[in-house]
Design an enzyme around this catalytic site. Structure first.
Site, PDB file in Angstrom:
ATOM      1  N   HIS A   1     -17.386   0.766   6.848  1.00 42.63           N
ATOM      2  CA  HIS A   1     -17.423   0.707   5.386  1.00 42.63           C
ATOM      3  C   HIS A   1     -16.419  -0.866   4.828  1.00 42.63           C
ATOM      4  CE1 HIS A   1     -14.231  -0.257   1.586  1.00 42.63           C
ATOM      5  NE2 HIS A   1     -14.825   0.492   0.962  1.00 42.63           N
TER       6      HIS A   1
ATOM      7  N   MET B   1       0.341  -1.369   0.176  1.00 38.23           N
ATOM      8  CA  MET B   1      -0.295   0.077  -0.020  1.00 38.23           C
ATOM      9  C   MET B   1       0.745   1.086   0.207  1.00 38.23           C
ATOM     10  SD  MET B   1      -3.189  -0.579  -0.153  1.00 38.23           S
ATOM     11  CE  MET B   1      -4.373   0.912   0.716  1.00 38.23           C
TER      12      MET B   1
ATOM     13  N   GLU C   1     -18.262  -4.275   3.642  1.00 32.72           N
ATOM     14  CA  GLU C   1     -17.253  -5.100   2.790  1.00 32.72           C
ATOM     15  C   GLU C   1     -17.278  -6.647   2.741  1.00 32.72           C
ATOM     16  OE1 GLU C   1     -12.857  -3.967   2.041  1.00 32.72           O
ATOM     17  OE2 GLU C   1     -12.531  -5.369   3.044  1.00 32.72           O
TER      18      GLU C   1
ATOM     19  N   ASN D   1      11.246   2.857   6.029  1.00 32.66           N
ATOM     20  CA  ASN D   1      10.432   1.603   5.860  1.00 32.66           C
ATOM     21  C   ASN D   1      11.452   0.603   6.605  1.00 32.66           C
ATOM     22  OD1 ASN D   1       8.785  -0.496   5.395  1.00 32.66           O
ATOM     23  ND2 ASN D   1       9.591  -2.238   4.173  1.00 32.66           N
TER      24      ASN D   1
ATOM     25  N   VAL E   1       1.236   1.931   8.255  1.00 31.65           N
ATOM     26  CA  VAL E   1       1.672   0.877   9.112  1.00 31.65           C
ATOM     27  C   VAL E   1       1.074  -0.078   9.948  1.00 31.65           C
ATOM     28  CG1 VAL E   1       4.289   1.805   9.418  1.00 31.65           C
ATOM     29  CG2 VAL E   1       2.390   1.889  11.140  1.00 31.65           C
TER      30      VAL E   1
HETATM   31  C1  6PG Z   1     -10.541  -1.367   1.235  1.00 32.86           C
HETATM   32  C2  6PG Z   1      -9.626  -2.668   2.308  1.00 32.86           C
HETATM   33  C3  6PG Z   1      -9.246  -3.292   3.159  1.00 32.86           C
HETATM   34  C4  6PG Z   1      -8.996  -4.726   3.301  1.00 32.86           C
HETATM   35  C5  6PG Z   1      -9.409  -4.720   4.986  1.00 32.86           C
HETATM   36  C6  6PG Z   1     -10.002  -5.751   5.617  1.00 32.86           C
HETATM   37  O1  6PG Z   1     -10.684  -0.905   2.072  1.00 32.86           O
HETATM   38  O2  6PG Z   1      -9.282  -2.079   0.916  1.00 32.86           O
HETATM   39  O3  6PG Z   1     -10.531  -2.702   3.334  1.00 32.86           O
HETATM   40  O4  6PG Z   1      -8.495  -2.372   3.646  1.00 32.86           O
HETATM   41  O5  6PG Z   1      -9.105  -5.087   2.473  1.00 32.86           O
HETATM   42  O6  6PG Z   1      -8.413  -4.827   5.796  1.00 32.86           O
HETATM   43  O7  6PG Z   1      -9.223  -6.736   5.406  1.00 32.86           O
HETATM   44  P1  6PG Z   1      -9.258  -8.273   6.193  1.00 32.86           P
HETATM   45  O8  6PG Z   1     -10.411  -9.092   5.134  1.00 32.86           O
HETATM   46  O9  6PG Z   1      -8.081  -9.072   5.776  1.00 32.86           O
HETATM   47  O10 6PG Z   1      -9.733  -7.598   7.794  1.00 32.86           O
END
Ligand code: 6PG
Length: 467
Positions: free
Chosen positions: A187, A14, A191, A33, A76
């Site tokens: 969010h 990222m 997701e 880093n 981080v």
């Molecule tokens: C985003 C994602 C990203 C990541 C999360 C979910 O918005 O770009 O949400 O932040 O995919 O960390 O990760 P997990 O599925 O490992 O909880």
């Protein structure tokens, strides 16, 4: 305020992508880093952008190489690494400098860290960044929390690097300290719910219809041209179509069905429940990941807990599955926005729900064509402030809920788990039922604990004739 010099700590996938995005937008950026070789690799592969990227040997060197005022972005891992980096930075920085946490931090930690950093005379922004490495490179969606002044100082760079929806940058100042990270957490909760419901639709096609992944991929591809048009449906079509280079099998068939999670989905549920809200669809998605990791138990349980003879299979149509996902998605967004509303009230954030929907329209993982309609609904006159009661979404629900009902019933009869779709349907049926069943719950509570109840015909608190 003078334009701050930019720095970035945490040059992983990222961080590298975001650094290139920042450089491409004309800003110099100093990078550090823990494993410095990743910075070398980034600079060596950056081509024309390399002169804008400056390497630092350690955190003190990064601060020394930057001119004041400084803005240092942290990418981080959430938790201890963020805390330790902040503690290292505080004594090195000077008033006017800003620390920007761009990770998936717990918003409560962000509130606490804002206080700590501000007490040291520095500024702090907690920015939820969504879109994965592709988004970070070409335009993420960003949800910022902090003071209006601190945000204003960085708005030009954030707007430059953000995803654009028809020219509108997908970034906003959503409130003080933890507001941005809270919105990012929700969010992610949405997701989780969306991903789980998609997985359930795939599961129904695989286990009830006996279809191969490569045969299911075109279904998702087609759905992506309709009301389900979204980043995640597109991703699903692509991953289902992919072949394993080693065996030639459908790639998804070679993947162990144990899902990881880093915590944001779980936090959404915890915070929702703490505020007295139902996050049932998101909880179902978190629970599904939790149960998925109990692989050994599932392997043992399958033969032991499967009744003799086949479970009856009532087939469902692709259009019912599509309708189920449309309904589930509306309801997952609705749950997410209800949680945001509760948090806004509790923390006095005055969140702008329409703007949140707008900055989710591009760049982020849950971007979908539905978000434009959600933004319009929030900009209009919403009965009870509830998305599901808007004219538009009421019509969508009425048109599609039958499909969800048929999919959930058929899956239940076939013994195929669809926990998130079931939760969505139950939530819908509960919220639209004027007289529910908790009259009995109240009677029971009064019977064993004299907790009292309200009567339908009189004011005040009452007890029943139980004894
Ligand atoms: C985003 C994602 C990203 C990541 C999360 C979910 O918005 O770009 O949400 O932040 O995919 O960390 O990760 P997990 O599925 O490992 O909880």
């Amino acid at each position: 305020m003078a334009q701050a010099s930019m720095g970035l700590i945490g040059v992983g996938t990222m961080g590298s992508a975001l650094a290139l995005n920042i450089a491409e937008n004309g800003y110099d950026i100093t990078l550090w880093n823990l494993d410095v070789s990743t910075v070398d690799a980034l600079v060596n592969s950056a081509g024309d952008l390399a002169p804008k990227l400056h390497k630092a040997a350690d955190i003190a060197d990064l601060v020394a190489k930057m001119s004041a005022p400084r803005a240092i972005i942290l990418l981080v891992p959430a938790g201890k690494p963020v805390e330790m980096t902040i503690d290292t930075l505080i004594p090195l920085l000077e008033p006017g400098d800003t620390i920007i946490d761009g990770g998936n931090s717990d918003f409560r930690e962000t509130i606490r860290r804002t206080e700590k950093v501000e007490a040291a005379g520095l500024a702090y922004l907690g920015v939820g960044v969504s879109g994965g490495s592709e988004g970070a490179r070409h335009g993420p969606s960003m949800m910022a929390g902090g003071t209006a002044e601190t945000y204003a100082a960085f708005a030009p760079v954030l707007e430059a690097i953000a995803a654009k929806f028809e020219g509108d940058p997908c970034v906003a100042h959503l409130g003080p300290d933890g507001a941005g990270h809270f919105v990012k957490t929700v969010h992610n909760g949405i997701e989780y719910a969306d991903m789980q419901m998609i997985a359930e639709a795939y599961g129904v096609m695989r286990d009830m219809q006996g279809r191969a992944a490569s045969d299911i991929a075109p279904v998702f591809k087609r759905w992506n041209d309709g009301p389900l048009d979204s980043y995640m449906i597109g991703v699903t079509a692509k991953v289902l179509a992919a072949k394993d280079p080693k065996t030639g099998a459908d790639m998804v068939d070679m993947i162990v069905d144990k899902a990881g999670q880093k915590g944001t989905g779980r936090w959404t549920v915890i915070e929702a429940i703490r505020m007295g809200q139902s996050a049932s669809i998101i909880e179902a998605a978190v629970g599904a990941r939790v149960l998925s990791s109990e692989k050994t138990t599932r392997d043992v349980a399958q033969p032991l807990l499967s009744p003799a003879g086949e479970d009856p299979v009532v087939q469902v149509s692709e259009s019912d599955l599509e309708a189920a996902l449309v309904t589930g998605r509306v309801l997952a967004y609705a749950q997410g926005f209800r949680i945001l509303l509760a948090a806004s009230d509790e923390f006095g954030w005055a969140l702008d729900y329409a703007r949140i929907a707008e900055i989710w329209r591009a760049g982020c993982i849950i971007r979908s064509s539905m978000l434009d309609d959600i933004a319009s609904a929030f900009r209009g006159d919403l009965p009870q402030g509830r998305l599901i009661l808007s004219d538009h979404f009421r019509a969508v629900l009425m048109d599609n809920v039958g499909g969800l009902r048929r999919v959930v019933s058929a899956a239940a009869l076939a013994g195929v788990p669809v926990p998130a779709l079931s939760a969505a349907l139950s939530w819908f049926d509960t919220i639209r039922k004027a007289r529910g069943f908790t009259d009995l719950t109240q009677a029971q509570r009064d019977y064993f604990g004299a907790h009292s109840f309200l009567r339908t015909d009189e004011d005040g608190h009452h007890h029943g004739p139980w004894r």
